[in-house]
Design a protein around this motif. Structure first.
Motif, mmCIF file in Angstrom:
data_model
loop_
_atom_site.group_PDB
_atom_site.id
_atom_site.type_symbol
_atom_site.label_atom_id
_atom_site.label_comp_id
_atom_site.label_asym_id
_atom_site.label_seq_id
_atom_site.Cartn_x
_atom_site.Cartn_y
_atom_site.Cartn_z
ATOM 1 N N GLY A 13 1.175 3.657 -3.232
ATOM 2 C CA GLY A 13 0.742 5.032 -2.961
ATOM 3 C C GLY A 13 1.848 6.027 -3.278
ATOM 4 O O GLY A 13 1.593 7.092 -3.854
ATOM 5 N N LEU A 19 0.833 -1.203 0.000
ATOM 6 C CA LEU A 19 0.000 0.000 0.000
ATOM 7 C C LEU A 19 0.866 1.251 0.000
ATOM 8 O O LEU A 19 0.615 2.209 -0.752
ATOM 9 N N VAL A 36 0.484 3.008 6.964
ATOM 10 C CA VAL A 36 1.092 3.962 6.028
ATOM 11 C C VAL A 36 2.607 4.061 6.220
ATOM 12 O O VAL A 36 3.235 4.998 5.744
#
Length: 588
Positions: A18, A14, A63
């Motif tokens: 991203g 991710l 993140v």
């Protein structure tokens, strides 16, 4: 933690995807290389950035990347794919032509820089074995960053490539030499080096023999299926298989990847393979750059700011000066030497590998290795800035040389591009040859391409429907693109895309009838040639000639009628006047 219910690899994916989705468009908008962006992302999301705060804020798990080691295999794969693509851009003939630069300039550059760095470090108190290990490590330059910035077709790129190729070849002997210098390992290390060299030569020889026999057949079978997935699978099979073969022989996997690329470069499928691999290479290199950023500890940098700054400036300056002087001694023009020297000045991703080897061999202390790892990470980060600095200095030193040294060295520049190797494409190629015009034909049918090549027609395998095919064919410098395929929808789509991306190129397209020709004109064709019109005109010409009318007036009337028909088709398409396009270089 809630994050433990999610696979760490999914979380890392991710972050990487991203970063790619944000970094590449943003930096491209400001015309800045995304290299800096990926390194900054690694610094932000790594264990020395937000990743170190996961236990205080659980939501950061989704993140950030807390374990850089998980990404190491993907980063290594990115380097492997980079060397594979470099091999595709070369060939054995071109590599042989560069042997003087590779084994002359490349060897001198590595040995002199390594020797000077080792001497300086030894005078500063480092024991001579550790100084030599550090000198060899820091003398290496980054293949992963330098070649994407400079390319392989420019004067700067060719000079850098010759030195980088020697460094990649020398990596394995360097690692074994450092192992041989370890305490109580001298004899075993030298014997191991000799065994590895002999086994490596044998494996490379087998790869070259098998590759020349098997690769054309493998890719021909994949091309006949017209399945992009199968073509991709065959490409990855070759690069991974070659990398594993050299790795099992004790050599670096990048050596196998480079040889695989060189072998495929000798086939007509190299352009298509390069286009299919390119996105994977870019993403994998992004992973590598993120891992570089993750290794930068801002606290450690701040605590040793003076020493780190001095080390970075010292290494970069010494490497830039030595490389520039060597290039000038080899006869390279001044602007090219300066720009190449500055571009090659930072350490390499392989520097980290050599540092690890030297630490394992007890030649340097872990603290010393960590210090130089930080210096290496900073050096990699500033490589794009060094590239810009080099261009600016080169422009001031020799303004007239800038255009020449950045212009691609391509003998095929200015060639007409024929899309389609069928009956019409063959005839166009023969007429261009008769009138001395350079061209290349491209088709996704491997059998048609092979047939053209057997008959002396210059043809390459490629899928014109792919967005990057025309970029690889250098349409930007082509005087004209000729669409000869009997596929109306594809012809319109290609015409529209070509006109949008290359507004100045002349597009001559084959049309089925007047209606199709009108659609092609609307899409942006310079000239559309309806088959029904041409057959009628040829029939009229034959009738008039048989009736005894002089050939001169017949040809004149045929040309006049053809122009009238084309003007009528353009009016039906709503185009009153013909756009002014760059067609003069194509016409006889």
């Amino acid at each position: 933690m809630h994050g433990e219910t999610l696979s760490p690899l999914l979380s890392d994916a991710l972050v990487i995807l991203g970063a790619a989705g944000i970094v590449i468009p943003v930096f491209a908008r400001f015309r800045i290389t995304p290299v800096i962006g990926f390194i900054l992302v690694g610094l932000l999301v790594g264990p020395y950035g937000l990743g170190g705060m996961v236990y205080q804020h659980e939501w950061l798990f989704y993140v950030t990347i807390t374990d850089p080691e998980r990404l190491a295999p993907f980063a290594e794969f990115g380097i492997v794919l980079l060397l594979f693509v470099i091999g595709l851009e070369l060939s054995f003939n071109r590599l042989w032509a560069m042997r003087r630069l590779v084994f002359g300039l490349g060897a001198l550059e590595l040995m002199i820089i390594a020797g000077l760095l080792a001497a300086v470090l030894s005078m500063m108190g480092q024991f001579w074995t550790g100084a030599l290990g550090l000198g060899l490590a820091l003398a290496l330059s980054s293949t992963a960053l330098v070649l994407p910035i400079a390319g392989t077709q420019t004067a700067v790129g060719k000079a850098a490539l010759s030195m980088l190729l020697f460094e990649d070849i020398a990596l394995v002997p360097i690692i074994f030499i450092l192992g041989a210098m370890a305490p109580f390992a001298q004899s075993e290390g030298m014997e191991g080096l000799l065994d590895t060299v002999l086994l490596g030569v044998l494996v490379i020889a087998l790869m070259m023999v098998i590759g020349r026999l098997a690769l054309p057949r493998l890719f021909a079978q994949a091309a006949r299926t017209k399945s992009p997935e199968l073509f991709l699978a065959a490409s990855l099979l070759v690069v991974i298989g070659a990398s594993l073969a050299t790795a099992l022989a004790g050599l670096s996997p990048i050596v196998g990847a480079l040889i695989a690329g060189l072998l495929i470069a000798e086939t007509e499928y190299h352009s298509e393979v390069e286009g299919i691999i390119e996105p994977f290479k870019g993403l994998a290199l992004g992973v590598f750059l993120i891992t570089v950023g993750m290794g930068i500890d801002l606290k450690a940098i701040w605590a040793n700011l003076g020493m780190i700054t001095l080390a970075v400036v010292g290494v970069v300056t010494l490497k830039a000066v030595v490389t520039t002087v060597l290039l000038r001694m080899m006869g390279t023009r001044r602007s090219t030497a300066i720009e190449t020297g500055i571009l090659m000045a930072s350490p390499s991703e392989t520097t980290l590998i050599v540092l690890t080897t030297a630490t394992t061999a007890l030649l340097i202390q872990p603290g010393t290795a960590q210090f130089w790892q930080i210096v290496t990470a900073i050096g990699l980060t500033i490589t794009p800035l060094l590239a810009m600095l080099g261009r600016q200095i080169a422009a001031r030193v020799e303004p007239a040389g800038m255009t020449a040294q950045h212009q691609p060295d391509d003998s095929d520049q200015g060639r007409v591009i024929i899309v389609g190797c069928g009956r019409v494409g063959r005839l166009v190629a023969e007429m261009l040859t008769r009138h001395g015009k350079a061209y290349v034909a491209v088709d996704s049918d491997s059998e048609l391409v092979e047939g053209c090549r057997r008959d002396g027609i210059r043809a390459v395998f490629g899928n014109a429907a792919r967005a990057d095919t025309f970029d690889r064919l250098d349409v930007r410098h082509a005087p004209a693109v000729i669409l000869t395929m009997d596929e109306p929808v594809l012809a319109q789509r290609l015409t529209r895309r070509l006109r949008a991306q290359y507004p100045d190129v002349a597009i001559i397209a084959r049309a089925r009838d007047a209606v199709h020709a009108a659609e092609l004109y609307k899409a942006g064709a310079s000239t559309a040639v309806p088959e029904t019109l041409e057959s009628s005109l040829q029939l009229s010409e034959a009738v008039l000639a048989d009736l005894g009318v002089a050939m001169g007036p017949v040809i004149a009337s045929i040309h006049e009628r053809r122009d009238q028909f084309r003007e009528q088709i353009r009016e039906d398409a709503g185009l009153a006047t013909k756009p002014q396009l760059r067609t003069s270089t194509f016409a006889d």
